[in-house]
Scaffold this active site. Structure first.
Site, PDB file in Angstrom:
ATOM      1  N   CYS A  32       0.834  -1.201   0.000  1.00 20.26           N
ATOM      2  CA  CYS A  32       0.000   0.000   0.000  1.00 20.26           C
ATOM      3  C   CYS A  32       0.875   1.260   0.000  1.00 20.26           C
ATOM      4  O   CYS A  32       1.557   1.532  -0.974  1.00 20.26           O
ATOM      5  CB  CYS A  32      -0.997  -0.022   1.159  1.00 20.26           C
TER       6      CYS A  32
ATOM      7  N   GLU B 224      -1.577  -8.407   4.975  1.00 18.34           N
ATOM      8  CA  GLU B 224      -1.335  -8.501   6.423  1.00 18.34           C
ATOM      9  C   GLU B 224      -2.618  -8.348   7.232  1.00 18.34           C
ATOM     10  O   GLU B 224      -2.646  -8.679   8.423  1.00 18.34           O
ATOM     11  CB  GLU B 224      -0.299  -7.451   6.852  1.00 18.34           C
TER      12      GLU B 224
ATOM     13  N   HIS C  36      -3.817  -5.185   1.114  1.00 13.28           N
ATOM     14  CA  HIS C  36      -3.278  -5.481   2.443  1.00 13.28           C
ATOM     15  C   HIS C  36      -3.381  -6.955   2.835  1.00 13.28           C
ATOM     16  O   HIS C  36      -4.264  -7.344   3.610  1.00 13.28           O
ATOM     17  CB  HIS C  36      -4.029  -4.646   3.479  1.00 13.28           C
TER      18      HIS C  36
END
Length: 223
Positions: free
Chosen positions: A94, A203, A201
């Protein structure tokens, strides 16, 4: 044998470092935050780590453009450290991808700009298809798979004038491109496959074992 070390760059405005460290630690790495201030005063270096991550957030408040200040710092102040990362896995997520593009990690013919619809997109289960020809250790064993993880960005439209030095790694499925990126490209890798940049994302999906393979693969490549 000690766990591979992961250095997660932290600048003023970084906000995805905790989730990123958690994802890496779940797959057996030892994660540490690398403060920009520590790079500037010489008490830490990016090339101390086996894996480097440029995480999400709003580095320096996105002043002068998303990732512009942090990218310029890396490109002009820490060029030696970036060069020393050759041969090591690097992931840019990002705002980290925006920083990496501004730092020149993918060459000078690429850019990330405002989403085509002109506003922030926030999608919890955005699909991404791993390009069969990605050729990256980060995506080993995932070629052709569809991975779902959050999209949350306002300046994620990937455009390019040249494809020298990089190739597509992820694509949005037809009709599900959230930002208007050229050729539905959702992520790219360098020619050697070791540096992986993406706007969305992974994560933020730590309980999805398939998505977590991205982090496991990166740590394995460091070993």
């Amino acid at each position: 044998m000690s766990a591979p070390s992961v250095g997660i760059l932290h600048t003023p405005g970084t906000n995805s470092h905790v989730e990123t460290a958690f994802a890496f630690e779940r797959v057996g790495a030892s994660a540490r935050y690398v403060m920009m201030a520590s790079l500037l005063d010489g008490t830490d270096r990016l090339d101390r780590y086996d894996v480097v991550c440029l995480p999400g957030g709003f580095s320096y408040g996105d002043h002068l453009g998303a990732g512009a200040v942090a990218g310029a710092r890396l490109r002009w102040t820490f060029a030696d450290q970036l060069a020393a990362l050759a041969g090591r896995p690097v992931i840019a997520i990002c705002n980290g991808f925006q920083v990496a593009v501004r730092a020149g990690l993918f060459g000078d013919g690429v850019t990330l700009t405002t989403n085509l619809n002109g506003t922030f997109r926030n999608l919890r289960h955005q699909p991404h298809v791993v390009d069969p020809a990605a050729g990256s250790p980060w995506l080993a064993g995932l070629e052709g798979a569809t991975l779902r993880f959050p999209c949350a960005h306002g300046e994620g439209r990937f455009l390019f004038e040249s494809a020298d030095g990089w190739r597509p790694a992820l694509r949005y499925p037809p009709g599900e491109n959230p930002d208007g990126s050229a050729e539905d490209i959702a992520g790219i890798v360098t020619a050697d496959g070791l540096t992986f940049g993406l706007m969305d994302h992974p994560e933020r999906a730590p309980d999805d074992d398939t998505v977590l393979e991205i982090f496991r693969n990166g740590v394995s490549a460091a070993r």
